[in-house]
Write an enzyme that holds these catalytic residues in place. Structure first.
Site, PDB file in Angstrom:
ATOM      1  N   GLU A 262       0.029   3.989   3.965  1.00 53.11           N
ATOM      2  CA  GLU A 262       0.566   3.273   4.839  1.00 53.11           C
ATOM      3  C   GLU A 262       1.261   4.046   6.148  1.00 53.11           C
ATOM      4  OE1 GLU A 262       2.741   0.005   3.124  1.00 53.11           O
ATOM      5  OE2 GLU A 262       1.067  -0.659   1.997  1.00 53.11           O
TER       6      GLU A 262
ATOM      7  N   GLU B 294      -3.791  -1.766  -2.890  1.00 55.31           N
ATOM      8  CA  GLU B 294      -2.501  -2.355  -3.294  1.00 55.31           C
ATOM      9  C   GLU B 294      -2.972  -3.969  -2.993  1.00 55.31           C
ATOM     10  OE1 GLU B 294       1.126  -1.485  -1.312  1.00 55.31           O
ATOM     11  OE2 GLU B 294       1.021   0.694  -1.936  1.00 55.31           O
TER      12      GLU B 294
HETATM   13  O1  IFM Z   1       6.334  -1.890  -2.131  1.00 59.29           O
HETATM   14  C1  IFM Z   1       5.844  -1.746  -0.910  1.00 59.29           C
HETATM   15  C2  IFM Z   1       4.829  -0.377  -1.041  1.00 59.29           C
HETATM   16  O2  IFM Z   1       5.736   0.747  -1.210  1.00 59.29           O
HETATM   17  C3  IFM Z   1       3.822  -0.176   0.322  1.00 59.29           C
HETATM   18  N1  IFM Z   1       3.312  -1.150   0.307  1.00 59.29           N
HETATM   19  C4  IFM Z   1       3.802  -2.557   0.377  1.00 59.29           C
HETATM   20  C5  IFM Z   1       4.575  -2.839  -0.860  1.00 59.29           C
HETATM   21  C6  IFM Z   1       5.114  -4.164  -0.823  1.00 59.29           C
HETATM   22  O3  IFM Z   1       6.247  -4.217   0.101  1.00 59.29           O
END
Ligand code: IFM
Length: 449
Positions: free
Chosen positions: A166, A352
């Protein structure tokens, strides 16, 4: 018998990141990262919480891998802490730090789990921050060197690599809004950080491929979300489309097309980053897969008086909400379909997807989280429909394996399939753990759910 609705070789995994779970913040020669420094400053995180101990995964990694095996996960996405491996960010290598990841990778392979290391998940070595941080171009070169060190050591066993997690979030929250480390609020720092992060990705793709003793598959994990206008008006549509550039195209275009979105930097005027000849070719070094982190959609409304953005994120009127965001399952389909139709990455992995739930053990010690099961189930159903349209999604990772340190929000936001009692660090698989284990076993969802 339920249908096997996912392809035979579909990768079922879970995700985590170093600072959020490891603890041992200054153990065995690790250098400080920006998050160690930031979280130790007053008022930067909820209740002053830090990742100093977190889940103590650094010491309990074997138990965690055993739990992963019980889950039946085929893949585990974790991140390597740069300052554990190279305490000053550049130069001397901390062998003890590298040894930790070496053991972790061996431990996964012994349990039949594919390692998916991410090389950067928000935790820049503090020493590099002091030398200019992500806005400083040289940080990209340092990242390339670090990527080569890790790939040379683990690349005989690791096949899949993720360069950055990210980058847009790292740049915006870290340098524009200041809610993440290092806490800067400056549009010029943000745009420069964004560009250096993307350059760092390009450097790392090359470095991993050349340092790894065996062929490597390299990708990047981008958080992507559809941006919808609040109302069907010209002003909301225009604002939403600009926000779409800032949240999605800003990384997708350079990484997958070798160009920034037209107009992007012009709109930042004097804050535009210096982009040199050859930078975009470096950023667009071909990748083997695109990692998509999907949680929610954004709803945007035009407000002419808001500088740069020209609008505001608003709460959707009919939405269903988790403690952090709107729950919007169709968005995962919209995202992967759009990425495929517009960019044609070689392969997509959902790296994710998950939801925070304020869960807690009941009187019998059972942690029941039906909201998480419902969230994951609905997102998987939508994903499955997209895959039926021949969108090449080859894997899915739940965020997160265990509850962990949710950055500025501390430990209150529990995303895990495994509950962590942060007083004792006791692990308790939640009901979603059993549900996901069954999904993995049957390689899909049951007809009824
Ligand atoms: O916890 C975070 C992660 O570090 C990066 N993506 C989003 C998740 C939830 O906010």
């Amino acid at each position: 018998m339920p249908d096997l609705i996912f392809p035979k070789d579909f990768l079922w995994g879970v995700s985590s990141s170093a600072y959020q779970i490891e603890g041992a913040w200054n153990g065995d020669g690790k250098g400080p990262s920006i998050w160690d420094w930031f979280s130790h400053r007053r008022g930067k995180t909820a209740r002053g919480e830090t990742g100093d101990v977190a889940c103590d995964h650094y010491h309990r990694w074997k138990d965690d891998l055993d739990l992963l095996k019980t889950l039946g996960a085929g893949a585990y996405r974790f991140s390597v802490s740069w300052s554990r491996v190279i305490p000053e960010g550049r130069g001397n290598i901390n062998q003890a730090g590298l040894d930790f990841y070496d053991r972790l990778v061996d431990g996964m392979l012994e349990r039949g789990i594919q390692p998916f290391p991410t090389l950067y998940h928000f935790d820049l070595p503090l020493a590099l921050h002091k030398k200019g941080s992500w806005p400083e171009r040289d940080t990209a070169a340092a990242f390339g060197e670090y990527a080569a060190v890790v790939a040379a050591r683990l690349g005989d066993r690791v096949q899949w690599w993720i360069t950055l997690n990210e980058p847009m979030v790292a740049a915006v929250l870290g340098y524009m809004y200041g809610t993440h480390a290092p806490g800067r609020r400056n549009p010029g720092s943000y745009t420069r950080a964004m560009h250096t992060l993307l350059l760092a990705h390009g450097e790392a793709v090359r470095a991993i491929r050349s340092a790894s003793p065996r062929p490597a598959r390299v990708g990047i994990a981008l958080n992507l979300s559809p941006v919808h206008p609040e109302r069907d008006t010209e002003s909301d549509r225009r604002a939403a489309s600009w926000f779409d550039v800032l949240s999605n195209h800003i990384c997708l275009d350079p990484v997958l097309r070798g160009a920034y979105p037209p107009d992007l930097w012009r709109r930042f005027g004097p804050f535009a980053p210096p982009v040199r000849d050859g930078d975009l070719a470096k950023i667009a070094e071909p990748i083997d897969f695109l990692g998509v982190n999907y949680y929610t959609r954004q709803v945007f409304a035009g407000r002419w008086w808001v500088p740069i953005m020209g609008g505001l994120m608003v709460r959707s009127k009919q939405g269903e909400f988790s403690p952090m965001w709107e729950v919007y399952p169709p968005g995962i389909g919209e995202t992967v379909e759009r990425v495929w139709n517009d960019y044609r990455p070689p392969m997509i992995l959902v790296t994710e997807n998950g939801i925070p739930v304020p869960d807690a053990p009941d009187g019998n010690g059972v942690v029941s989280d039906p909201e998480r099961i419902s969230y994951l189930q609905r997102h998987l159903r939508v994903l499955q429909s997209s895959m039926a349209k021949n969108i090449p999604v080859k894997g899915y990772f739940v965020w997160s394996f265990t509850d962990n340190f949710e950055w500025e929000l501390g430990y209150a936001m529990r995303f895990g399939l495994v509950y962590i009692d942060f007083a004792t660090r006791k692990r308790t698989p939640k009901t979603s753990f059993d549900w996901y284990a069954a999904v993995i076993r049957r390689n899909g969802l049951e007809d009824s759910g």
